[in-house]
Write a protein that holds these residues in place. Structure first.
Motif: not given
Length: 69
Positions: A3-11, A30-34, A40-43
């Protein structure tokens, strides 16, 4: 399925404000980390490249002036 996971997006971050003394715009990668929890997006965090930013600001070529302040 976890149920917990993260996405790392270059921007990138663009700036068009005045940067003394050049007045030039900056563009910093930069690198965006969701972090997602229960669907739901927790952070959200954005990690800009400090060395690229400081280089564009001219800080890296004049470290003595910055450290003397």
């Amino acid at each position: 399925m976890p149920t917990d996971w993260s996405v790392k997006v270059p921007s990138s971050v663009k700036g068009t404000g005045v940067i003394a003394p050049t007045g030039k715009a900056v563009k910093v990668p930069c690198r965006d980390v969701f972090r997602v929890r229960d669907g739901k997006i927790a952070s959200f965090n954005c990690y800009p490249s400090g060395t690229v930013l400081f280089g564009q600001l001219g800080v890296l070529t004049n470290l003595e002036a910055v450290l003397d302040q």
